[in-house]
Design a protein around this motif. Structure first.
Motif, PDB file in Angstrom:
ATOM      1  N   ARG B  41      15.937  75.042  15.401  1.00  0.00           N
ATOM      2  CA  ARG B  41      16.913  74.003  15.068  1.00  0.00           C
ATOM      3  C   ARG B  41      17.487  74.281  13.668  1.00  0.00           C
ATOM      4  O   ARG B  41      16.770  74.774  12.794  1.00  0.00           O
ATOM      5  CB  ARG B  41      16.237  72.630  15.106  1.00  0.00           C
ATOM      6  CG  ARG B  41      17.202  71.526  15.350  1.00  0.00           C
ATOM      7  CD  ARG B  41      16.540  70.361  16.112  1.00  0.00           C
ATOM      8  NE  ARG B  41      17.499  69.278  16.230  1.00  0.00           N
ATOM      9  CZ  ARG B  41      18.433  69.243  17.164  1.00  0.00           C
ATOM     10  NH1 ARG B  41      18.516  70.197  18.058  1.00  0.00           N
ATOM     11  NH2 ARG B  41      19.281  68.235  17.202  1.00  0.00           N
ATOM     12  N   ARG B  44      22.173  71.441   8.841  1.00  0.00           N
ATOM     13  CA  ARG B  44      23.565  71.724   8.458  1.00  0.00           C
ATOM     14  C   ARG B  44      24.013  70.828   7.313  1.00  0.00           C
ATOM     15  O   ARG B  44      23.616  69.670   7.239  1.00  0.00           O
ATOM     16  CB  ARG B  44      24.480  71.526   9.670  1.00  0.00           C
ATOM     17  CG  ARG B  44      24.187  72.517  10.766  1.00  0.00           C
ATOM     18  CD  ARG B  44      25.046  72.296  11.992  1.00  0.00           C
ATOM     19  NE  ARG B  44      24.714  73.282  13.013  1.00  0.00           N
ATOM     20  CZ  ARG B  44      25.176  74.531  13.038  1.00  0.00           C
ATOM     21  NH1 ARG B  44      26.021  74.939  12.099  1.00  0.00           N
ATOM     22  NH2 ARG B  44      24.824  75.373  13.971  1.00  0.00           N
ATOM     23  N   ALA B  99      25.277  76.157   8.117  1.00  0.00           N
ATOM     24  CA  ALA B  99      23.823  76.231   8.241  1.00  0.00           C
ATOM     25  C   ALA B  99      23.192  76.449   6.872  1.00  0.00           C
ATOM     26  O   ALA B  99      23.575  77.365   6.146  1.00  0.00           O
ATOM     27  CB  ALA B  99      23.449  77.358   9.188  1.00  0.00           C
ATOM     28  N   ASN B 189      26.525  77.378  22.602  1.00  0.00           N
ATOM     29  CA  ASN B 189      25.830  78.510  21.995  1.00  0.00           C
ATOM     30  C   ASN B 189      24.326  78.421  22.247  1.00  0.00           C
ATOM     31  O   ASN B 189      23.735  77.353  22.114  1.00  0.00           O
ATOM     32  CB  ASN B 189      26.077  78.541  20.490  1.00  0.00           C
ATOM     33  CG  ASN B 189      27.527  78.878  20.173  1.00  0.00           C
ATOM     34  OD1 ASN B 189      28.221  79.464  21.003  1.00  0.00           O
ATOM     35  ND2 ASN B 189      27.981  78.509  18.996  1.00  0.00           N
ATOM     36  N   PHE B 248      24.330  82.169  13.958  1.00  0.00           N
ATOM     37  CA  PHE B 248      23.118  81.639  14.611  1.00  0.00           C
ATOM     38  C   PHE B 248      22.298  82.712  15.312  1.00  0.00           C
ATOM     39  O   PHE B 248      21.099  82.551  15.514  1.00  0.00           O
ATOM     40  CB  PHE B 248      23.464  80.493  15.569  1.00  0.00           C
ATOM     41  CG  PHE B 248      24.225  80.927  16.799  1.00  0.00           C
ATOM     42  CD1 PHE B 248      25.604  80.868  16.818  1.00  0.00           C
ATOM     43  CD2 PHE B 248      23.554  81.366  17.922  1.00  0.00           C
ATOM     44  CE1 PHE B 248      26.308  81.268  17.947  1.00  0.00           C
ATOM     45  CE2 PHE B 248      24.251  81.759  19.058  1.00  0.00           C
ATOM     46  CZ  PHE B 248      25.639  81.711  19.065  1.00  0.00           C
ATOM     47  N   LYS B 266      18.967  76.544  20.888  1.00  0.00           N
ATOM     48  CA  LYS B 266      20.063  75.995  21.693  1.00  0.00           C
ATOM     49  C   LYS B 266      20.865  75.057  20.815  1.00  0.00           C
ATOM     50  O   LYS B 266      20.308  74.288  20.045  1.00  0.00           O
ATOM     51  CB  LYS B 266      19.506  75.184  22.881  1.00  0.00           C
ATOM     52  CG  LYS B 266      18.960  76.038  23.988  1.00  0.00           C
ATOM     53  CD  LYS B 266      18.995  75.299  25.320  1.00  0.00           C
ATOM     54  CE  LYS B 266      17.869  74.311  25.474  1.00  0.00           C
ATOM     55  NZ  LYS B 266      17.817  73.722  26.816  1.00  0.00           N
ATOM     56  N   GLN B 267      22.159  75.122  20.967  1.00  0.00           N
ATOM     57  CA  GLN B 267      22.989  74.255  20.141  1.00  0.00           C
ATOM     58  C   GLN B 267      23.676  73.185  20.961  1.00  0.00           C
ATOM     59  O   GLN B 267      23.909  73.351  22.154  1.00  0.00           O
ATOM     60  CB  GLN B 267      24.035  75.095  19.411  1.00  0.00           C
ATOM     61  CG  GLN B 267      23.373  76.043  18.424  1.00  0.00           C
ATOM     62  CD  GLN B 267      24.383  76.770  17.582  1.00  0.00           C
ATOM     63  OE1 GLN B 267      25.443  76.261  17.294  1.00  0.00           O
ATOM     64  NE2 GLN B 267      24.036  77.963  17.188  1.00  0.00           N
ATOM     65  N   THR B 268      24.020  72.119  20.284  1.00  0.00           N
ATOM     66  CA  THR B 268      24.728  71.029  20.953  1.00  0.00           C
ATOM     67  C   THR B 268      26.202  71.411  21.088  1.00  0.00           C
ATOM     68  O   THR B 268      26.679  72.374  20.491  1.00  0.00           O
ATOM     69  CB  THR B 268      24.645  69.728  20.135  1.00  0.00           C
ATOM     70  OG1 THR B 268      25.272  69.964  18.872  1.00  0.00           O
ATOM     71  CG2 THR B 268      23.210  69.295  19.919  1.00  0.00           C
ATOM     72  N   GLU B 271      27.695  71.373  17.662  1.00  0.00           N
ATOM     73  CA  GLU B 271      27.432  72.593  16.879  1.00  0.00           C
ATOM     74  C   GLU B 271      28.278  73.756  17.385  1.00  0.00           C
ATOM     75  O   GLU B 271      28.732  74.598  16.604  1.00  0.00           O
ATOM     76  CB  GLU B 271      25.947  72.965  16.976  1.00  0.00           C
ATOM     77  CG  GLU B 271      25.030  72.030  16.210  1.00  0.00           C
ATOM     78  CD  GLU B 271      23.575  72.463  16.343  1.00  0.00           C
ATOM     79  OE1 GLU B 271      23.016  72.297  17.449  1.00  0.00           O
ATOM     80  OE2 GLU B 271      23.018  72.983  15.364  1.00  0.00           O
ATOM     81  N   THR B 272      28.466  73.802  18.701  1.00  0.00           N
ATOM     82  CA  THR B 272      29.293  74.866  19.275  1.00  0.00           C
ATOM     83  C   THR B 272      30.729  74.737  18.766  1.00  0.00           C
ATOM     84  O   THR B 272      31.367  75.736  18.426  1.00  0.00           O
ATOM     85  CB  THR B 272      29.213  74.804  20.811  1.00  0.00           C
ATOM     86  OG1 THR B 272      27.834  74.876  21.203  1.00  0.00           O
ATOM     87  CG2 THR B 272      29.965  75.959  21.453  1.00  0.00           C
TER      88      THR B 272
END
Lengths: 323, 578
Positions: B41, B44, B99, B189, B248, B266-268, B271-272
């Motif tokens: 995770r 940010r 990030a 992503n 990432f 894994k990104q939300t 985030e993507t």
């Protein structure tokens, strides 16, 4: 996608059991199709300790004629509303409005009750926990300040349901289950114009069904949006008209996508008159004084007000011509 | 990335991939099973511009279930050798969402809790969200080596521009603003990094550039490339977001190496969206000189982009090749650096062409000339062929000026890619404008493209079709929106890509395709990895503007032409009439 928060899941088999659970548990949340609440839970917009899954209540997904009314169970999916013969025959406007909600996969899961009770929306609210944390949260959830109306003491998040205005124009009643039986109220009374507390349901109450009276005349719904699928209404207007010769004998108009609740519009000045430029102006004034579009959506309030006025006129032209 | 790397046979495989994708059998990076993988995770930045004074990870490290915490200190190597961007911010955070630290933990809840326990002390700096303010006098430099916040500058002149304008019988200027667009690839992503027994890393990455990911991860971790294997699973869209290694990928590898265990990052959707690398907001000021018969005499284009805090490394060179046989041309490009998510490398060539095309339509109208004939008069042979094909396919001669009330026909040309060497295209578009809702609807599009190379005509047609649909998104509804650098559009409801309902029938004429395509033929430009969407959007946008003018009598100046913008134009028109 964020994980769901931890909660105890309850799966009552009967409406009585569901009502009992809802009365016993402090701050429970209910889920049926999940298309609204699951998204919000994943965004951290609520952390209910208990989630009551209503989808097992078989008696709530019936569509049946009771007397001269059509009762539609709260668990009826929107997909079914779009293709049910009884609904299409008696209330085509409702079937058409259901077909405008979200996309096909949402409609397959989403329910009538969930659509009516869906949470209000705002660009400062429908964001991730990280986003809202970086924006000092907001009055609707966890915060002290409304980012839409500075110094406001209430939340102005907007109600964007498509079905409520249609049911209100049709004069439908909400059938609410609670300990000791059912109570009945006009659909418009389910809502309160406060973005954070937009439903009037008591903690121990569950929306069970909608009862529709016979339609004497013609009804229609129009939805303003950028894309012809997926999008919530930026403005929505429903009208039910009874035309007698060249006069408006009866008219009910309701709006959505503008305020924190779907609202009836006072059209009493139009009754007994023909539909023409003069009554169109009266309707326009009535809409303007009722609707309070604010900067809760990416499309600005000026646009939503303009589209509401124009679409309402177009809608009335249409029901008048076919009335 | 060199040309050799991109030439992977894919023509034959595409059929199988499509079947796997539509049947749901395709496994994307997030679907690959990995029992026992740690959850990664990213922390940010919540402020758009700040000096990082200190980062305290001690509480996060002490939390039970946390296997690794990484910060910029773990990776002193800049991303892919770029001078300024690091996988994890080091001295400064330059946009909201950059990030700053990352954790690997046994489960999502623990990872989330650990992220909250990291204490970052920031010293806030002034932030800029548009080019003008970023380049204004006394503005704080976002990057120390880029005073004035100018990320890039390019100037190109050919011929005698001044003489060209002096000879013109009509000279006009127009400014157009093109909204920023996000790649908005459907697959969020995700990366899974496995640690081999020998300490080597295996990355399952959602990337279109596995070689670049391997090189950048090796560089970022100070490892030998031979120790890193990149498996790219199915890719659910790229559009500029996946044509080079993203931060990432390196973050996931840093976490796995430190934890000595597999890590899945894994990104939300949000985030993507933050990963961006799409096209920045672009202002184009065009000046065009024309003779009364429609011949061009000179053209001047000034392009100003509000770039992100960083940009893709695979940047185009900034030259905007014209479409026409016109010698006297001047192009000036300025890309400002702003406190916004990193944008792609595109230097605004598509927008420059779109601006010129829009002005050609307006000037042709003013001179009472057919915009198609004006273009044909100035077009080199290949483009003239496209114009003729579109004229025939669309029934241009019969339809133009004959569309019913509220409908209009527009025309424009573009290049398939943004460079000099791609093919060219001409398209016509029929549009209606709803005066009540302000909605512009595209009904039918005819396009003829000279693909100029050894391509499978079916693949070319499919690429043209998708490119046109993407162009319509930019033209009609897609744009990013920020409030004080806070992204408001980070979801698929508010970032309005057209749905199938908004996608009109597209009739494609392919000119110049070889009948037999070699096995490694790819409609993707091997130089930039870009597909044809950017180039085609250059034609779709001005064609829409022209069609909206014929339908509603207004000349747009800001894109996308969403209903609120069209409504404003209609209201302004009606105010003048009154």
């Amino acid at each position: 996608m964020n994980a769901l928060p931890d909660f105890r899941l309850h799966r009552p088999a009967t409406l009585d059991e569901a009502v009992r659970l809802k009365a016993q548990i402090e701050h429970p949340a209910c889920v049926a199709g999940g298309s609204d609440i699951l998204v919000n839970l994943r965004r951290g917009l609520a952390k209910p300790g208990d989630l009551i899954d209503l989808s097992g209540l078989r008696d709530l997904d019936a569509i049946e004629r009771i007397g001269d009314e059509l009762w539609i169970g709260a668990l009826t999916t929107l997909a079914r509303l779009t293709r049910d013969g009884a609904v299409a025959a008696a209330y085509p406007a409702l079937a058409e409005a259901a077909a405008t909600v979200a996309g096909p996969t949402h409609r397959a899961a989403a329910t009538l009750g969930g659509n009516l009770c869906q949470d209000t929306r705002c660009v400062y609210y429908n964001q991730s926990e990280w986003w809202r944390d970086g924006n000092a949260y907001c009055l609707k959830h966890c915060g002290e300040k409304c980012h839409v109306v500075a110094k406001s003491d209430r939340c102005y998040a907007t109600y964007h349901g498509d079905l409520a205005p249609v049911l209100m124009a049709l004069g439908a009643s909400a059938i609410v289950a609670r300990a000791g039986g059912l109570r009945r109220l006009p659909v418009e009374n389910l809502f309160r114009e406060d973005g954070a507390h937009y439903l009037t349901l008591a903690p121990d109450e569950i929306l069970a069904a909608i009862a529709l009276p016979p339609l004497n005349g013609r009804a229609a719904y129009v939805k303003g949006r950028v894309r012809e699928s997926v999008d919530f209404p930026l403005t929505g207007i429903a009208a039910a008209l009874k035309r007698e010769g060249d006069v408006i004998a009866a008219l009910r108009v309701a709006i959505t996508g503008m305020n924190s609740a779907p609202l009836m519009v006072d059209v009493s000045k139009l009754i007994g008159k023909p539909w023409n430029d003069e009554t169109a102006t009266l309707l326009s004034n009535a809409l303007r004084s009722r609707a309070t579009a604010l900067a809760t959506t990416l499309a600005g309030p000026k646009y939503r007000r303009r589209a509401m006025q124009g679409l309402a006129r177009r809608l009335m032209d249409q029901v008048w011509a076919h009335g | 990335m060199n040309t050799q790397d991109m030439r992977i046979p894919r023509a034959d495989a595409s059929q199988d991939k499509s079947a796997a994708k539509v049947s749901g059998k395709a496994r994307y990076a997030a679907d690959i099973p990995a029992n026992g993988a740690l959850v990664g995770r990213i922390l940010r930045a919540k402020i758009p511009h700040a000096r990082i004074v200190s980062i305290d990870v001690s509480q996060a490290l002490a939390l039970e279930g946390v296997a690794a915490v990484c910060t910029g200190a773990d990776c002193p190597a800049p991303l892919g050798g770029a001078a300024t961007e690091f996988p994890l911010a080091r001295d400064k955070a330059r946009y909201r969402g950059e990030a700053v630290a990352a954790v690997a933990a046994r489960d999502e809840a623990t990872a989330e809790q650990a992220i909250r326990l990291i204490r970052v002390e920031y010293e806030k700096l002034p932030a800029y969200f548009d080019a003008k303010k970023a380049m204004g006098e006394g503005a704080e430099a976002i990057h120390a080596d880029k005073p004035g916040n100018i990320l890039r500058e390019a100037h190109a002149t050919s011929g005698d521009v001044e003489a060209g304008f002096a000879a013109a019988e009509l000279t006009r200027e127009k400014s157009i603003k093109f909204g920023e667009v996000n790649p908005a690839q459907l697959e969020p992503n995700a990366t899974l990094v496995e640690v081999g027994r020998d300490g080597g890393l295996i990355l399952h990455a959602a990337t279109q550039a596995p070689q670049d990911v391997r090189a950048c991860v090796a560089q970022g971790l100070g490892m030998d490339e031979a120790q890193i294997r990149v498996e790219n699973a199915y890719v659910g869209g790229g559009f500029g977001a996946r044509s080079e290694c993203a931060p990432f990928e390196i973050i996931a590898a840093l976490l796995a190496r430190k934890a000595k265990r597999s890590v899945r990052l894994k990104q939300t959707r949000e985030e993507t969206f933050l990963g961006h690398r799409g096209r920045p907001e672009t202002h184009v000021a065009v000046k065009l000189g024309m003779m009364k018969d429609g011949r061009f005499t000179a053209c001047q284009v000034q392009t100003t982009q509000t770039g992100g805090a960083y940009a893709s490394r695979s940047a185009a060179d900034g030259a905007a090749p014209g479409l026409y046989a016109l010698h006297a041309r001047q192009h000036d490009l300025l890309r400002a650096c702003a406190n916004l998510p990193p944008c792609g490398g595109a230097a605004g060539a598509a927008e420059s062409i779109a601006g010129v095309e829009a002005l050609i339509n307006e000037m042709a109208g003013e001179l009472g000339l057919d915009p198609l004939a004006v273009r044909a008069l100035n077009a080199p042979r290949e483009l003239a062929d496209c114009l003729e094909a579109v004229k025939q396919a669309s029934g241009w001669a019969e339809r133009r000026g004959q569309t019913p009330k509220g409908r209009g026909l527009g025309l424009a040309c573009g290049r398939l890619t943004e460079g000099d060497d791609g093919g060219v295209a001409a398209l016509a578009l029929e549009v209606s404008v709803d005066e009540v809702t302000g909605k512009a609807t595209a009904h039918k599009l005819w396009i003829a493209a000279h693909v100029g190379g050894a391509l499978d005509p079916r693949a070319a047609e499919s690429r043209i079709r998708t490119g046109v649909w993407m162009g319509l998104g930019r033209a009609l509804s897609e744009e990013t929106r920020y409030v004080d650098g806070k992204m408001l559009h980070g979801n698929l409801l508010d970032y309005r890509m057209p749905t199938l309902v908004e996608s009109p029938d597209v009739e494609v004429v392919v000119i110049g395709a070889a009948d037999a395509a070699p096995a490694d033929a790819s409609p993707v430009d091997p130089r930039t990895g870009a597909n044809w969407a950017a180039g085609l959007s250059a034609a779709v946008m001005p064609a829409l503007m022209g069609a909206v003018h014929e339908a509603a009598g207004v000349w747009p100046h800001t894109l996308p032409l969403s209903p609120d913008r069209v409504s404003d134009l209609l209201d302004a028109r009606d105010r003048v009439k009154k």
